[in-house]
Design a protein around this motif. Structure first.
Motif, PDB file in Angstrom:
ATOM      1  N   LEU A  76       0.867  -1.163   0.000  1.00 42.60           N
ATOM      2  CA  LEU A  76       0.000   0.000   0.000  1.00 42.60           C
ATOM      3  C   LEU A  76       0.910   1.221   0.000  1.00 42.60           C
ATOM      4  CD1 LEU A  76      -2.917   1.015   0.144  1.00 42.60           C
ATOM      5  CD2 LEU A  76      -2.674   1.139   2.622  1.00 42.60           C
ATOM      6  N   PRO A  77       0.975   1.944  -1.125  1.00 41.30           N
ATOM      7  CA  PRO A  77       1.905   3.080  -1.216  1.00 41.30           C
ATOM      8  C   PRO A  77       1.665   4.101  -0.116  1.00 41.30           C
ATOM      9  CG  PRO A  77       0.974   2.544  -3.366  1.00 41.30           C
ATOM     10  CD  PRO A  77       0.206   1.754  -2.357  1.00 41.30           C
ATOM     11  N   GLY A  78       2.737   4.711   0.339  1.00 45.54           N
ATOM     12  CA  GLY A  78       2.637   5.683   1.419  1.00 45.54           C
ATOM     13  C   GLY A  78       1.680   6.816   1.125  1.00 45.54           C
ATOM     14  N   LEU A 134     -10.755  14.009  -5.788  1.00 41.64           N
ATOM     15  CA  LEU A 134     -11.249  12.945  -6.656  1.00 41.64           C
ATOM     16  C   LEU A 134     -12.434  12.214  -6.036  1.00 41.64           C
ATOM     17  CD1 LEU A 134      -7.847  11.445  -7.914  1.00 41.64           C
ATOM     18  CD2 LEU A 134      -9.439  12.910  -9.175  1.00 41.64           C
ATOM     19  N   ARG A 135     -12.464  12.078  -4.729  1.00 46.21           N
ATOM     20  CA  ARG A 135     -13.565  11.389  -4.078  1.00 46.21           C
ATOM     21  C   ARG A 135     -14.882  12.142  -4.254  1.00 46.21           C
ATOM     22  NH1 ARG A 135     -11.618   9.129   1.751  1.00 46.21           N
ATOM     23  NH2 ARG A 135     -13.699   8.226   1.618  1.00 46.21           N
ATOM     24  N   ARG A 167      -7.742   1.081 -13.906  1.00 47.99           N
ATOM     25  CA  ARG A 167      -6.583   0.324 -13.450  1.00 47.99           C
ATOM     26  C   ARG A 167      -5.509   1.258 -12.862  1.00 47.99           C
ATOM     27  NH1 ARG A 167      -6.450  -4.806 -14.632  1.00 47.99           N
ATOM     28  NH2 ARG A 167      -4.204  -4.834 -14.307  1.00 47.99           N
ATOM     29  N   GLN A 168      -5.944   2.225 -12.070  1.00 48.29           N
ATOM     30  CA  GLN A 168      -5.036   3.151 -11.410  1.00 48.29           C
ATOM     31  C   GLN A 168      -5.184   3.079  -9.888  1.00 48.29           C
ATOM     32  OE1 GLN A 168      -5.809   7.046 -13.022  1.00 48.29           O
ATOM     33  NE2 GLN A 168      -5.711   6.358 -15.142  1.00 48.29           N
ATOM     34  N   CYS A 169      -5.704   1.969  -9.392  1.00 46.64           N
ATOM     35  CA  CYS A 169      -6.003   1.869  -7.951  1.00 46.64           C
ATOM     36  C   CYS A 169      -4.767   2.127  -7.100  1.00 46.64           C
ATOM     37  CB  CYS A 169      -6.565   0.483  -7.636  1.00 46.64           C
ATOM     38  SG  CYS A 169      -7.964  -0.013  -8.664  1.00 46.64           S
ATOM     39  N   VAL A 219     -13.404   6.155  -6.738  1.00 44.25           N
ATOM     40  CA  VAL A 219     -13.689   4.914  -6.012  1.00 44.25           C
ATOM     41  C   VAL A 219     -12.501   4.485  -5.152  1.00 44.25           C
ATOM     42  CG1 VAL A 219     -14.250   2.482  -6.248  1.00 44.25           C
ATOM     43  CG2 VAL A 219     -15.349   4.145  -7.737  1.00 44.25           C
ATOM     44  N   ALA A 220     -11.340   4.361  -5.758  1.00 42.97           N
ATOM     45  CA  ALA A 220     -10.167   3.802  -5.069  1.00 42.97           C
ATOM     46  C   ALA A 220      -9.105   4.876  -4.865  1.00 42.97           C
ATOM     47  CB  ALA A 220      -9.594   2.634  -5.865  1.00 42.97           C
ATOM     48  N   THR A 221      -9.449   5.918  -4.165  1.00 43.23           N
ATOM     49  CA  THR A 221      -8.502   6.992  -3.921  1.00 43.23           C
ATOM     50  C   THR A 221      -8.791   7.631  -2.575  1.00 43.23           C
ATOM     51  OG1 THR A 221      -7.674   9.123  -4.723  1.00 43.23           O
ATOM     52  CG2 THR A 221      -9.983   8.643  -5.134  1.00 43.23           C
TER      53      THR A 221
END
Length: 583
Positions: A35-37, A215-216, A197-199, A208-210
């Motif tokens: 999980l990137p910092g 962006l949310r 595909r940028q999750c 969605v995945a940010t």
């Protein structure tokens, strides 16, 4: 309960209705994850017991599972802390998965989940999706066949996921033996996912995945969209069932004879596919094709078969119920597994939290696997003897003290004697461990908050550590500190060879300074008092000259060393710095 054990605490486990051991991810089996910092917000860091902005690494394997017996032990640990929860194991569709699924059933899990290669692919490498996993159909068919042939199918539920999208997928999965069907990507798309595909980049264009607030705000999904999707799937399933002459899904579970091969003459290569194993119905007409019992409990368990932990629960609950602290002494043997785990679960559900020193349990003997696993704050477990693997696994605030027998012949050379086994403090989130002897391999892997003092460790010590403080008063094995992104470790480097045993890819070795005394000295004092360690006493008698023999292991990407030292000092024992030998 995945390999990193992020946030897996006693409180988390004790209140669950279902607990699933995730052995791997279908789209990237055997690879672990990161999980990137940039995506680790304060909320995520709190839930996962990490630090905001710090990369979180999930190990490829579970470091306490290297055999089916180890998996059975983790299932037993989870069953101990939460006897009412259904326990499951997630496996990956691959050759041989049927044999592993049979082992899962024999290990007394309630369900097994077969994951295909095309599920959960948002942040998986494309090379892994195409080449590492297998279609769920292959793994599911093999699992059903193995379970039926070994007479295990009636004991365990079979689930499947990994790219299911339509009613046709559900019906085929049922015919191949599945009773529950997991949907991920399809309902996510129904809720607004554009599959960019940028999750992993934190740049999801639909929010969605940010974790980026700008962006949310773009997310427009509603529950009704997902409900509509599943209602249409269910309606289509009913139509297909009617065409087969069936009224319920249960009627077609395991009916592979209802499936037939579709010929593709326009594709000559398709004739090379051998689908015989998929179309083969497992067992005969009398063989159970689906789960027939509600739970897959281990025989001879329950109130009529008292265990050591049942005895502990009865004794402790009476005292705590009247507002009195409890102290007791017990004999422990190798067959006593997960000692203190069931007690911790019952106390969490009954009392929530306990005051310090509420329960003090003394044991004498050789403890079995998972001694003090998931033990909670307020418990003190003292063991005079030795312990097997998994000591303090998932430790959640308790204090564990292990010292050798008073007349043991190896006390003078305790740093050469393994007093506790492998995978101690794996996934620990809080608490303290003092052991007057050497620990085995994989000590304090994924420790995220516990404090420990031991007198030597095997290979892979402090691997993937994200918090806490570890003091090693002896030699370490190879690969110390690999993947360590936070926390502190102090190692006594008497032979000057520790640098060759430490993995310095993510950590650096530094000299211990007087500023570290506030952290290190109280831990040495507490270790000497609790375990009567002659090694700790000798070091303290020569302080501060002995300081030069220590090395501090500090993650390169962690906050400044002064900040780490300050945080570690807060976790140090608050005992008065005295060297008086306890009575």
């Amino acid at each position: 309960v995945a390999s990193a054990r992020f946030g897996v605490t006693a409180q988390y486990l004790a209140r669950a209705e279902q607990l699933e051991i995730k052995m791997a991810q279908g789209s990237k089996p055997g690879e672990g994850g990161q999980l990137p910092g940039a995506k680790v917000t304060e909320l995520i860091a709190t839930l996962r017991r990490g630090q905001p902005g710090m990369t979180m690494i999930s190990p490829p394997p579970h470091h306490d599972i290297y055999s089916i017996e180890d998996l059975a032990q983790l299932i037993a640990d989870l069953r101990a802390i939460n006897p009412k929860a259904r326990i499951g194991v997630k496996l990956v569709a691959e050759a041989g998965v049927g044999r592993i699924a049979a082992g899962v059933a024999k290990a007394f899990a309630d369900y097994v989940l077969i994951a295909g290669h095309s599920g959960g692919t948002g942040a998986s490498p494309l090379s892994s999706i195409k080449h590492a996993g297998s279609p769920w159909e292959l793994g599911l068919a093999e699992t059903q066949l193995a379970l039926v042939e070994n007479g295990l199918r009636r004991r365990i539920e079979v689930r499947v996921d990994g790219g299911l999208r339509t009613a046709r997928d559900v019906v085929i999965a049922a015919c191949l033996g599945a009773e529950a069907y997991g949907f991920g990507t399809a309902p996510l798309v129904a809720a607004g996912c554009a599959m960019a595909r940028q999750c992993h980049l934190n740049t999801c264009p639909t929010g969605v995945a940010t974790q980026r607030e700008d962006l949310r705000k773009k997310y427009k999904g509603t529950p009704e969209q997902v409900m509509a999707y599943f209602l249409h799937v269910a309606e289509d399933v009913r139509e297909i069932l009617a065409s087969l002459g069936a009224r319920t899904v249960d009627e077609i579970v395991g009916r592979a004879d209802l499936l037939s091969r579709v010929e593709r003459p326009e594709t000559p290569r398709s004739r090379l596919l051998d689908l015989s194993l998929l179309l083969q119905r497992a067992g005969d007409e009398a063989s159970p094709r689906r789960r027939m019992q509600s739970r897959n409990d281990r025989p001879r368990t329950g109130p009529q078969f008292p265990s050591l932990d049942s005895e502990l629960v009865s004794a402790v609950s009476v005292s705590l119920g009247t507002g009195r602290a409890y102290s007791g002494t017990f004999e422990v043997r190798n067959h006593n597994l997960s000692v203190g785990t069931h007690l911790s679960g019952e106390l969490v559900r009954t009392f929530g939290t306990l005051p310090p020193g509420a329960v003090r349990l003394k044991f004498r003997g050789a403890a079995g696997q998972s001694f003090g696993a998931f033990a909670i704050r307020g418990l003190t477990l003292e063991l005079e003897g030795e312990a097997n693997d998994g000591v303090g696994k998932g430790l959640s605030g308790a204090e564990i003290v292990i010292r050798p027998y008073p007349r043991a012949g190896y006390i003078a050379r305790s740093r050469e004697q393994a007093l506790l086994g492998n995978a101690a403090l794996y996934g620990a989130t809080d608490g303290r461990l003092f052991a007057a002897g050497r620990a085995g391999d994989r000590f304090a892997v994924r420790n995220s908050g516990a404090v420990a003092v031991v007198e030597g460790v095997g290979a892979h010590g402090c691997e993937y550590m994200t918090g806490g403080t570890v003091v090693v008063l002896g030699k370490t094995g190879a690969n110390f500190g690999a993947g360590m992104t936070n926390g502190l470790a102090f190692v006594l480097d008497e032979d000057g060879l520790f640098a060759s045993r430490c993995n310095t890819e993510l950590v650096s070795l530094e000299e211990v300074t007087p500023a570290d005394d506030a952290t290190l000295v109280p831990l040495l004092v507490a270790h000497a008092e609790r375990t009567r360690s002659t090694i700790a006493q000798t070091i303290l008698s020569g302080w501060p000259g002995a300081r030069s023999a220590f090395r501090r292991v500090t993650p390169k990407a962690a906050p400044a060393a002064a900040t780490l030292t300050e945080a570690a000092a807060k976790n140090a024992p608050d005992d008065k710095p005295t060297l008086a030998r306890p009575a």
